[in-house]
Design a protein around this motif. Structure first.
Motif, PDB file in Angstrom:
ATOM      1  N   PRO A  39      20.159  71.864  65.093  1.00 43.94           N
ATOM      2  CA  PRO A  39      20.939  70.780  64.470  1.00 43.94           C
ATOM      3  C   PRO A  39      21.188  69.573  65.374  1.00 43.94           C
ATOM      4  N   VAL A  40      20.732  69.610  66.621  1.00 44.45           N
ATOM      5  CA  VAL A  40      21.090  68.552  67.571  1.00 44.45           C
ATOM      6  C   VAL A  40      20.663  67.168  67.069  1.00 44.45           C
ATOM      7  N   GLY A  41      19.466  67.071  66.498  1.00 45.79           N
ATOM      8  CA  GLY A  41      18.987  65.784  65.972  1.00 45.79           C
ATOM      9  C   GLY A  41      19.861  65.271  64.837  1.00 45.79           C
ATOM     10  N   VAL A  42      20.379  66.193  64.030  1.00 42.94           N
ATOM     11  CA  VAL A  42      21.258  65.804  62.917  1.00 42.94           C
ATOM     12  C   VAL A  42      22.566  65.251  63.485  1.00 42.94           C
ATOM     13  N   TYR A  43      23.121  65.927  64.488  1.00 39.13           N
ATOM     14  CA  TYR A  43      24.376  65.459  65.082  1.00 39.13           C
ATOM     15  C   TYR A  43      24.164  64.098  65.754  1.00 39.13           C
ATOM     16  N   ASP A  44      23.017  63.926  66.413  1.00 37.31           N
ATOM     17  CA  ASP A  44      22.714  62.622  67.041  1.00 37.31           C
ATOM     18  C   ASP A  44      22.674  61.533  65.970  1.00 37.31           C
ATOM     19  N   GLU A  45      22.018  61.837  64.868  1.00 37.35           N
ATOM     20  CA  GLU A  45      21.884  60.835  63.795  1.00 37.35           C
ATOM     21  C   GLU A  45      23.247  60.536  63.162  1.00 37.35           C
ATOM     22  N   LEU A  46      24.067  61.559  62.972  1.00 37.89           N
ATOM     23  CA  LEU A  46      25.400  61.332  62.393  1.00 37.89           C
ATOM     24  C   LEU A  46      26.266  60.517  63.352  1.00 37.89           C
ATOM     25  N   ALA A  47      26.164  60.800  64.651  1.00 35.26           N
ATOM     26  CA  ALA A  47      26.938  60.045  65.639  1.00 35.26           C
ATOM     27  C   ALA A  47      26.494  58.580  65.623  1.00 35.26           C
ATOM     28  N   ARG A  48      25.171  58.371  65.507  1.00 32.06           N
ATOM     29  CA  ARG A  48      24.640  57.002  65.461  1.00 32.06           C
ATOM     30  C   ARG A  48      25.163  56.269  64.218  1.00 32.06           C
ATOM     31  N   ARG A  49      25.140  56.955  63.085  1.00 27.08           N
ATOM     32  CA  ARG A  49      25.605  56.309  61.841  1.00 27.08           C
ATOM     33  C   ARG A  49      27.120  56.057  61.901  1.00 27.08           C
ATOM     34  N   HIS A  50      27.848  56.955  62.525  1.00 29.55           N
ATOM     35  CA  HIS A  50      29.292  56.751  62.671  1.00 29.55           C
ATOM     36  C   HIS A  50      29.547  55.512  63.524  1.00 29.55           C
ATOM     37  N   GLU A  51      28.817  55.431  64.617  1.00 32.09           N
ATOM     38  CA  GLU A  51      28.931  54.282  65.532  1.00 32.09           C
ATOM     39  C   GLU A  51      28.647  52.976  64.797  1.00 32.09           C
ATOM     40  N   ALA A  52      27.700  53.047  63.849  1.00 33.70           N
ATOM     41  CA  ALA A  52      27.305  51.854  63.077  1.00 33.70           C
ATOM     42  C   ALA A  52      28.236  51.601  61.894  1.00 33.70           C
ATOM     43  N   GLY A  53      29.282  52.416  61.779  1.00 31.38           N
ATOM     44  CA  GLY A  53      30.264  52.212  60.716  1.00 31.38           C
ATOM     45  C   GLY A  53      29.794  52.679  59.344  1.00 31.38           C
ATOM     46  N   GLN A  54      28.787  53.531  59.315  1.00 34.89           N
ATOM     47  CA  GLN A  54      28.222  53.946  58.026  1.00 34.89           C
ATOM     48  C   GLN A  54      28.847  55.230  57.484  1.00 34.89           C
ATOM     49  N   VAL A  55      29.504  55.989  58.333  1.00 32.04           N
ATOM     50  CA  VAL A  55      30.068  57.258  57.861  1.00 32.04           C
ATOM     51  C   VAL A  55      31.329  57.581  58.656  1.00 32.04           C
ATOM     52  N   SER A  56      32.333  58.065  57.927  1.00 33.89           N
ATOM     53  CA  SER A  56      33.587  58.471  58.570  1.00 33.89           C
ATOM     54  C   SER A  56      33.879  59.940  58.261  1.00 33.89           C
ATOM     55  N   PHE A  57      34.368  60.634  59.280  1.00 29.86           N
ATOM     56  CA  PHE A  57      34.735  62.044  59.157  1.00 29.86           C
ATOM     57  C   PHE A  57      36.256  62.212  59.206  1.00 29.86           C
ATOM     58  N   ALA A  58      36.984  61.087  59.076  1.00 27.98           N
ATOM     59  CA  ALA A  58      38.420  61.086  59.367  1.00 27.98           C
ATOM     60  C   ALA A  58      39.217  62.088  58.543  1.00 27.98           C
ATOM     61  N   GLN A  59      38.765  62.333  57.315  1.00 26.85           N
ATOM     62  CA  GLN A  59      39.510  63.274  56.466  1.00 26.85           C
ATOM     63  C   GLN A  59      38.791  64.617  56.305  1.00 26.85           C
ATOM     64  N   ALA A  60      37.667  64.752  56.972  1.00 25.19           N
ATOM     65  CA  ALA A  60      36.849  65.962  56.794  1.00 25.19           C
ATOM     66  C   ALA A  60      37.361  67.109  57.667  1.00 25.19           C
ATOM     67  N   GLN A  61      36.895  68.302  57.350  1.00 28.00           N
ATOM     68  CA  GLN A  61      37.165  69.471  58.185  1.00 28.00           C
ATOM     69  C   GLN A  61      35.841  70.123  58.561  1.00 28.00           C
ATOM     70  N   GLY A  62      35.858  70.909  59.629  1.00 25.41           N
ATOM     71  CA  GLY A  62      34.649  71.609  60.045  1.00 25.41           C
ATOM     72  C   GLY A  62      34.947  73.048  60.420  1.00 25.41           C
ATOM     73  N   PHE A  63      33.987  73.905  60.129  1.00 28.56           N
ATOM     74  CA  PHE A  63      34.084  75.320  60.522  1.00 28.56           C
ATOM     75  C   PHE A  63      32.801  75.737  61.223  1.00 28.56           C
ATOM     76  N   LEU A  64      32.959  76.381  62.378  1.00 29.73           N
ATOM     77  CA  LEU A  64      31.795  76.905  63.084  1.00 29.73           C
ATOM     78  C   LEU A  64      31.269  78.150  62.385  1.00 29.73           C
ATOM     79  N   LEU A  65      30.004  78.440  62.647  1.00 33.84           N
ATOM     80  CA  LEU A  65      29.409  79.656  62.088  1.00 33.84           C
ATOM     81  C   LEU A  65      29.773  80.895  62.880  1.00 33.84           C
TER      82      LEU A  65
END
Ligand code: GLP
Length: 260
Positions: A39-65
């Motif tokens: 998943p590392v490439g996916v996390y890199d891409e999400l971080a890039r999009r977040h940096e670009a203001g395209q996606v926010s996780f502010a209200q989201a939750q996460g659970f590890l496997l």
């Protein structure tokens, strides 16, 4: 089950699109976060999009496997630390929004039950990112796992310990023997499963997952029973698929309005 065969950067982008679309329509979405290299490439891409203001996780939750048993909390390979490093610290997830099973608890079965309760309380996982082990495990559900299993303690196979030795300076003996892992039944409760696999070492496990008989011997095969699964593969991981031509044709002809 939808199979996409494409270069790694396209796979990361397809997975990131799924997460971004989900967060746009449901900002409070619950994300299932996998560790490992897949998943590392996916996390890199999400971080890039977040940096670009395209996606926010502010209200989201996460659970590890899953999580190793017994590693110190700040060990760099404790999965809680890996997720903090690879995604949490790079986006705007709120403090406390990400949870993992407690591999340092005195009472491990109680920690597993508490983890199941926490996922249920959050309303269940909307989108679960997954990788796959060379022996067909998902999370740490090794061959022989009950296809209905819930979060519990598992013993790693020697193959998985050897595969993961690269994260412990090549020292297989340093890889813990025991882990806590969401069960296959827990993972199957997530509403959308997005599994990434790259490299020839995954080709047999991927063939079994997509085209094999459902069996505890290849735990990932249980995904065949899930109504919404996206399998993202590079050429090498797809190299043993019997129906690769069909999967390529279906993806190439996919209507524009249809998301993965
Ligand atoms: C690990 C993890 C899994 C992961 C798998 C493959 O043991 N517990 O969640 O999917 O092995 O790892 P990688 O993506 O590094 O090949």
């Amino acid at each position: 089950m939808e199979v996409v065969i494409a270069p790694a950067e396209v796979l990361a982008s397809v997975a990131a699109d799924a997460v971004q679309t989900l967060l746009r329509t449901r900002p409070t979405a619950v994300l299932g976060l996998a560790t490992g290299s897949s998943p590392v490439g996916v996390y890199d891409e999400l971080a890039r999009r977040h940096e670009a203001g395209q996606v926010s996780f502010a209200q989201a939750q996460g659970f590890l496997l899953d999580e190793y048993v017994g590693l110190p909390a700040h060990h760099p390979e404790a999965y809680r630390a890996v997720i903090e490093r690879e995604i949490e610290s790079r986006v705007d997830l709120a403090p406390g929004a990400v949870q993992g099973p407690d591999g340092r608890a005195d009472d491990l079965p109680a920690a597993c039950a508490a983890y199941e309760a926490a996922i249920a309380e959050a309303g269940g996982v909307d989108l679960q990112i997954l990788g796959i082990g060379t022996d067909g495990h998902v999370a740490f559900n090794e061959p022989g796992s009950s296809l209905a299993s819930r979060t519990r303690v598992k013993t790693l196979t020697e193959q998985t310990r050897a595969d993961n030795a690269r994260f412990f300076g090549g020292d297989g003996a340093a890889v813990p023997r025991h882990v806590l892992t969401q069960g296959l039944g827990t993972i199957m409760d997530a509403r959308h499963l997005v599994l990434l696999a790259t490299g020839r070492a995954k080709a047999e496990a991927v063939h079994q997952l997509v085209e094999g008989a459902v069996s505890a011997l290849w735990p990932a095969t249980v995904l065949q029973f899930h109504p919404h699964v996206t399998i993202l593969l590079d050429e090498a991981a797809a190299s043993r698929l019997q129906l690769a031509g069909y999967y390529r044709q279906a993806f190439a002809g996919k209507p524009r309005w249809q998301d993965v």
